[in-house]
Design a protein around this motif. Structure first.
Motif, PDB file in Angstrom:
ATOM      1  N   ASP A  66       0.827  -1.215   0.000  1.00 36.50           N
ATOM      2  CA  ASP A  66       0.000   0.000   0.000  1.00 36.50           C
ATOM      3  C   ASP A  66       0.865   1.270   0.000  1.00 36.50           C
ATOM      4  O   ASP A  66       2.012   1.262   0.442  1.00 36.50           O
ATOM      5  N   GLY A  67       0.286   2.346  -0.531  1.00 37.75           N
ATOM      6  CA  GLY A  67       1.037   3.582  -0.793  1.00 37.75           C
ATOM      7  C   GLY A  67       1.441   4.358   0.447  1.00 37.75           C
ATOM      8  O   GLY A  67       2.096   5.403   0.328  1.00 37.75           O
ATOM      9  N   GLY A  68       1.122   3.853   1.634  1.00 44.07           N
ATOM     10  CA  GLY A  68       1.537   4.538   2.864  1.00 44.07           C
ATOM     11  C   GLY A  68       3.002   4.329   3.214  1.00 44.07           C
ATOM     12  O   GLY A  68       3.538   4.994   4.094  1.00 44.07           O
ATOM     13  N   ILE A  69       3.651   3.392   2.510  1.00 44.65           N
ATOM     14  CA  ILE A  69       5.072   3.134   2.777  1.00 44.65           C
ATOM     15  C   ILE A  69       5.884   3.766   1.649  1.00 44.65           C
ATOM     16  O   ILE A  69       5.689   3.445   0.479  1.00 44.65           O
ATOM     17  N   HIS A  70       6.759   4.710   2.015  1.00 46.56           N
ATOM     18  CA  HIS A  70       7.490   5.454   0.989  1.00 46.56           C
ATOM     19  C   HIS A  70       8.926   5.722   1.425  1.00 46.56           C
ATOM     20  O   HIS A  70       9.272   5.522   2.601  1.00 46.56           O
ATOM     21  N   PRO A  71       9.763   6.209   0.496  1.00 48.61           N
ATOM     22  CA  PRO A  71      11.163   6.459   0.858  1.00 48.61           C
ATOM     23  C   PRO A  71      11.267   7.558   1.912  1.00 48.61           C
ATOM     24  O   PRO A  71      10.499   8.521   1.860  1.00 48.61           O
ATOM     25  N   VAL A  72      12.208   7.437   2.846  1.00 48.25           N
ATOM     26  CA  VAL A  72      12.367   8.495   3.846  1.00 48.25           C
ATOM     27  C   VAL A  72      13.282   9.607   3.336  1.00 48.25           C
ATOM     28  O   VAL A  72      13.333  10.667   3.939  1.00 48.25           O
ATOM     29  N   TRP A  73      13.989   9.367   2.236  1.00 44.98           N
ATOM     30  CA  TRP A  73      14.738  10.476   1.597  1.00 44.98           C
ATOM     31  C   TRP A  73      14.557  10.371   0.087  1.00 44.98           C
ATOM     32  O   TRP A  73      14.416   9.269  -0.461  1.00 44.98           O
ATOM     33  N   PRO A  74      14.496  11.529  -0.600  1.00 43.51           N
ATOM     34  CA  PRO A  74      14.222  11.502  -2.034  1.00 43.51           C
ATOM     35  C   PRO A  74      15.326  10.802  -2.814  1.00 43.51           C
ATOM     36  O   PRO A  74      16.499  11.029  -2.547  1.00 43.51           O
ATOM     37  N   GLY A  75      14.928   9.955  -3.719  1.00 44.92           N
ATOM     38  CA  GLY A  75      15.910   9.252  -4.542  1.00 44.92           C
ATOM     39  C   GLY A  75      16.261   7.871  -4.021  1.00 44.92           C
ATOM     40  O   GLY A  75      16.966   7.120  -4.698  1.00 44.92           O
ATOM     41  N   ALA A  76      15.790   7.507  -2.827  1.00 43.82           N
ATOM     42  CA  ALA A  76      16.093   6.168  -2.296  1.00 43.82           C
ATOM     43  C   ALA A  76      15.493   5.107  -3.208  1.00 43.82           C
ATOM     44  O   ALA A  76      14.364   5.262  -3.687  1.00 43.82           O
ATOM     45  N   LYS A  77      16.245   4.043  -3.407  1.00 43.18           N
ATOM     46  CA  LYS A  77      15.871   3.010  -4.370  1.00 43.18           C
ATOM     47  C   LYS A  77      16.613   1.740  -3.966  1.00 43.18           C
ATOM     48  O   LYS A  77      17.791   1.818  -3.612  1.00 43.18           O
TER      49      LYS A  77
END
Ligand SMILES: O=C([O-])CC(=O)C(=O)O
Ligand SMILES: [Mg+2]
Length: 211
Positions: A42-53
């Motif tokens: 689900d979309g509630g889990i996201h990177p904590v810093w931009p660009g994390a992959k």
């Protein structure tokens, strides 16, 4: 094996490095399309810093809300290429990890961590460039009492993660590819990429026609 209140099921099969690398070349959105757009975290889990992959082989951990004893015990089970997948009950009251654990994960060769829960030390984690995905941030530190489980199937954002499944995470979010479907999803995502390239070419042609 049980360390008083932490159960460990070690010894699962891991996909090989070349397979993980092949997944690393694809966006999570395209991988989702290759999975019939089903089974996406689900979309509630996201990177904590931009660009994390990150892409890796799941090392699943089940904790109780606000407690990271199982995460600490899991450190010795990390193999290069693992991606730590933590069910922390989605709890927003305590961070299950921060920069210190992130550094240790990296030291043992983990490619990243996905937490169905909260984390802290965001700025340092960004400086470290270690990929961390979570529901959010809180400065409140975790307790360290257990119980917990390591190397068992867990739920992350409503999706089952088995030990050794392939987990991919980028700016859009997170997906889990069952190990048994790896080759067929890889073949499907290559077709999706071709379709995407064709769709982009259509826009270029439309733009030219309107000029
Ligand atoms: O205190 C903890 O266990 C979590 C934490 O902040 C860190 O890993 O840096
Ligand atoms: Mg810390």
């Amino acid at each position: 094996m049980t360390l008083d209140n932490i159960t460990v099921h070690a010894g699962w099969g891991r996909p090989d490095a070349a397979l993980l690398e092949a997944f690393g070349g694809h966006s999570v959105a395209n991988l989702g399309d290759a999975m019939e757009r089903l089974d996406i975290v689900d979309g509630g889990i996201h990177p904590v810093w931009p660009g994390a992959k990150a892409v890796g082989a799941a090392l699943p951990i089940l904790t109780v809300a606000g407690d990271n004893r199982a995460v600490i015990e899991a450190l010795e089970h990390i193999r290069p290429g693992d991606l730590i997948a933590i069910n922390a009950a989605g709890f927003d009251g305590r961070a299950i990890l921060g920069d210190n654990l992130a550094q240790r994960f990296e030291l043992y060769g983990a490619s990243g961590v996905v937490v169905d829960g909260y984390v802290r030390d965001r700025d340092i984690i960004e400086q470290l460039r270690f990929p961390v995905f979570a529901r959010g941030l809180t400065p409140a530190g975790p307790f360290k009492n257990g119980p917990g489980r390591i190397g068992v199937p867990v739920a992350i954002g409503g999706v089952v993660v088995n030990p050794g499944d392939i987990v991919a995470a980028d700016a859009d979010g997170v997906i889990v590819i069952p190990q048994s479907r790896a080759e067929s999803v890889l073949a499907a995502v290559r077709s999706i990429v071709e379709l995407e390239v064709a769709k982009d070419a259509e826009v270029v042609a439309l733009r030219a026609a309107r000029a």
